[in-house]
Design a protein around this motif. Sequence first.
Motif, PDB file in Angstrom:
ATOM      1  N   LEU A   2     -13.844  13.375   3.614  1.00  0.00           N
ATOM      2  CA  LEU A   2     -12.739  12.753   3.075  1.00  0.00           C
ATOM      3  C   LEU A   2     -13.280  11.788   1.579  1.00  0.00           C
ATOM      4  N   GLU A   3     -12.678  11.841   0.480  1.00  0.00           N
ATOM      5  CA  GLU A   3     -13.170  10.996  -0.676  1.00  0.00           C
ATOM      6  C   GLU A   3     -12.496  10.811  -0.926  1.00  0.00           C
ATOM      7  N   ILE A   4     -11.722   9.411  -1.424  1.00  0.00           N
ATOM      8  CA  ILE A   4     -10.570   8.289  -1.442  1.00  0.00           C
ATOM      9  C   ILE A   4     -10.701   7.779  -2.841  1.00  0.00           C
ATOM     10  N   PHE A   5      -9.779   7.309  -3.655  1.00  0.00           N
ATOM     11  CA  PHE A   5     -10.004   6.242  -4.331  1.00  0.00           C
ATOM     12  C   PHE A   5      -8.760   5.833  -4.102  1.00  0.00           C
ATOM     13  N   ILE A   6      -8.556   4.404  -4.106  1.00  0.00           N
ATOM     14  CA  ILE A   6      -7.617   3.015  -4.058  1.00  0.00           C
ATOM     15  C   ILE A   6      -7.159   2.532  -5.042  1.00  0.00           C
ATOM     16  N   PRO A   7      -6.494   2.999  -5.823  1.00  0.00           N
ATOM     17  CA  PRO A   7      -6.387   1.968  -6.906  1.00  0.00           C
ATOM     18  C   PRO A   7      -5.615   0.565  -6.825  1.00  0.00           C
ATOM     19  N   GLU A   8      -4.890   0.584  -6.076  1.00  0.00           N
ATOM     20  CA  GLU A   8      -4.172  -0.623  -5.720  1.00  0.00           C
ATOM     21  C   GLU A   8      -5.699  -1.821  -4.717  1.00  0.00           C
ATOM     22  N   ALA A   9      -6.108  -1.437  -4.633  1.00  0.00           N
ATOM     23  CA  ALA A   9      -7.188  -2.515  -4.257  1.00  0.00           C
ATOM     24  C   ALA A   9      -7.736  -3.142  -5.285  1.00  0.00           C
ATOM     25  N   HIS A  10      -7.557  -4.695  -4.702  1.00  0.00           N
ATOM     26  CA  HIS A  10      -8.309  -5.876  -5.300  1.00  0.00           C
ATOM     27  C   HIS A  10      -9.077  -6.236  -4.671  1.00  0.00           C
ATOM     28  N   SER A  11      -9.242  -6.146  -2.961  1.00  0.00           N
ATOM     29  CA  SER A  11     -10.510  -7.030  -2.585  1.00  0.00           C
ATOM     30  C   SER A  11     -10.939  -5.639  -1.501  1.00  0.00           C
ATOM     31  N   LEU A  12     -11.991  -5.962  -0.801  1.00  0.00           N
ATOM     32  CA  LEU A  12     -12.758  -5.523   0.352  1.00  0.00           C
ATOM     33  C   LEU A  12     -11.278  -5.214   1.336  1.00  0.00           C
ATOM     34  N   LYS A  13     -10.779  -7.116   1.320  1.00  0.00           N
ATOM     35  CA  LYS A  13      -9.775  -6.877   2.654  1.00  0.00           C
ATOM     36  C   LYS A  13      -8.010  -5.739   2.325  1.00  0.00           C
ATOM     37  N   GLU A  14      -8.105  -5.747   1.471  1.00  0.00           N
ATOM     38  CA  GLU A  14      -6.957  -4.725   0.637  1.00  0.00           C
ATOM     39  C   GLU A  14      -7.731  -2.952   0.453  1.00  0.00           C
ATOM     40  N   LYS A  15      -8.620  -2.926   0.686  1.00  0.00           N
ATOM     41  CA  LYS A  15      -8.702  -1.593   0.962  1.00  0.00           C
ATOM     42  C   LYS A  15      -9.253  -1.358   2.539  1.00  0.00           C
ATOM     43  N   ARG A  16      -9.381  -2.591   3.442  1.00  0.00           N
ATOM     44  CA  ARG A  16      -9.616  -2.395   4.413  1.00  0.00           C
ATOM     45  C   ARG A  16      -8.159  -1.938   5.268  1.00  0.00           C
ATOM     46  N   TYR A  17      -7.088  -2.848   4.454  1.00  0.00           N
ATOM     47  CA  TYR A  17      -5.758  -2.683   5.161  1.00  0.00           C
ATOM     48  C   TYR A  17      -5.347  -0.749   4.994  1.00  0.00           C
ATOM     49  N   VAL A  18      -5.118  -1.204   4.235  1.00  0.00           N
ATOM     50  CA  VAL A  18      -4.838   0.358   3.421  1.00  0.00           C
ATOM     51  C   VAL A  18      -5.564   2.062   4.796  1.00  0.00           C
ATOM     52  N   LEU A  19      -6.797   1.842   4.577  1.00  0.00           N
ATOM     53  CA  LEU A  19      -7.844   2.605   5.361  1.00  0.00           C
ATOM     54  C   LEU A  19      -7.622   2.279   6.869  1.00  0.00           C
ATOM     55  N   ARG A  20      -7.218   1.146   7.335  1.00  0.00           N
ATOM     56  CA  ARG A  20      -7.150   0.754   8.820  1.00  0.00           C
ATOM     57  C   ARG A  20      -5.299   2.031   9.111  1.00  0.00           C
ATOM     58  N   SER A  21      -4.756   1.432   8.094  1.00  0.00           N
ATOM     59  CA  SER A  21      -3.147   2.102   7.916  1.00  0.00           C
ATOM     60  C   SER A  21      -3.384   3.440   8.416  1.00  0.00           C
ATOM     61  N   LEU A  22      -4.603   3.906   7.637  1.00  0.00           N
ATOM     62  CA  LEU A  22      -4.534   5.342   7.484  1.00  0.00           C
ATOM     63  C   LEU A  22      -4.957   6.068   8.517  1.00  0.00           C
ATOM     64  N   LYS A  23      -6.276   5.102   8.937  1.00  0.00           N
ATOM     65  CA  LYS A  23      -7.178   6.373  10.181  1.00  0.00           C
ATOM     66  C   LYS A  23      -5.861   5.886  11.454  1.00  0.00           C
ATOM     67  N   ASP A  24      -5.423   5.028  11.671  1.00  0.00           N
ATOM     68  CA  ASP A  24      -4.277   4.395  12.937  1.00  0.00           C
ATOM     69  C   ASP A  24      -3.347   6.370  12.952  1.00  0.00           C
ATOM     70  N   ARG A  25      -2.704   6.114  11.411  1.00  0.00           N
ATOM     71  CA  ARG A  25      -1.407   7.256  11.516  1.00  0.00           C
ATOM     72  C   ARG A  25      -2.587   8.692  11.910  1.00  0.00           C
ATOM     73  N   LEU A  26      -3.931   8.656  11.420  1.00  0.00           N
ATOM     74  CA  LEU A  26      -4.240   9.858  11.707  1.00  0.00           C
ATOM     75  C   LEU A  26      -5.463  10.150  12.794  1.00  0.00           C
ATOM     76  N   ARG A  27      -4.882   8.899  13.970  1.00  0.00           N
ATOM     77  CA  ARG A  27      -5.339   9.365  15.020  1.00  0.00           C
ATOM     78  C   ARG A  27      -4.429  10.210  15.942  1.00  0.00           C
ATOM     79  N   LYS A  28      -3.622  10.497  15.869  1.00  0.00           N
ATOM     80  CA  LYS A  28      -2.246  11.314  16.676  1.00  0.00           C
ATOM     81  C   LYS A  28      -3.108  12.778  16.800  1.00  0.00           C
ATOM     82  N   PHE A  29      -4.248  13.301  15.439  1.00  0.00           N
ATOM     83  CA  PHE A  29      -4.329  14.518  15.895  1.00  0.00           C
ATOM     84  C   PHE A  29      -5.599  14.490  17.017  1.00  0.00           C
ATOM     85  N   ASN A  30      -5.816  12.822  17.486  1.00  0.00           N
ATOM     86  CA  ASN A  30      -6.773  13.493  18.510  1.00  0.00           C
ATOM     87  C   ASN A  30      -8.472  13.909  18.201  1.00  0.00           C
ATOM     88  N   ILE A  31      -9.015  12.505  16.861  1.00  0.00           N
ATOM     89  CA  ILE A  31     -10.312  12.895  16.159  1.00  0.00           C
ATOM     90  C   ILE A  31     -10.965  11.535  16.133  1.00  0.00           C
TER      91      ILE A  31
END
Length: 92
Positions: free
Chosen positions: A8-37
């Motif tokens: 997955l290639e992702i562009f996160i325009p609202e991220a203005h720091s690595l901390k904001e980017k990590r927050y978005v990615l952590r939230s995405l990864k947590d929500r996708l774990r329901k697929f047992n991946i």
Amino acid sequence: MHIGLLTLEIFIPEAHSLKEKRYVLRSLKDRLRKFNISIAECRHQDLWQRSTLGVVSISSDHQVLEQTLNAIVEETERIIDGSLSSYQIEYL
């Protein structure tokens, strides 16, 4: 046994720091774990607004694997609201 790799290639325009980017990615990864991946950031760890995630799934049925990976793409598009630049599915 069938193994599927989703990139997955992702562009996160609202991220203005690595901390904001990590927050978005952590939230995405947590929500996708329901697929047992397994999911991890593979590239662009030092860029604020760009990321590449690798998703791996294993199944005894190719059709189930294909449906799972397609469902992950759809869920990712829904969660990050149009920030999915591209994706690629490979079967190993």
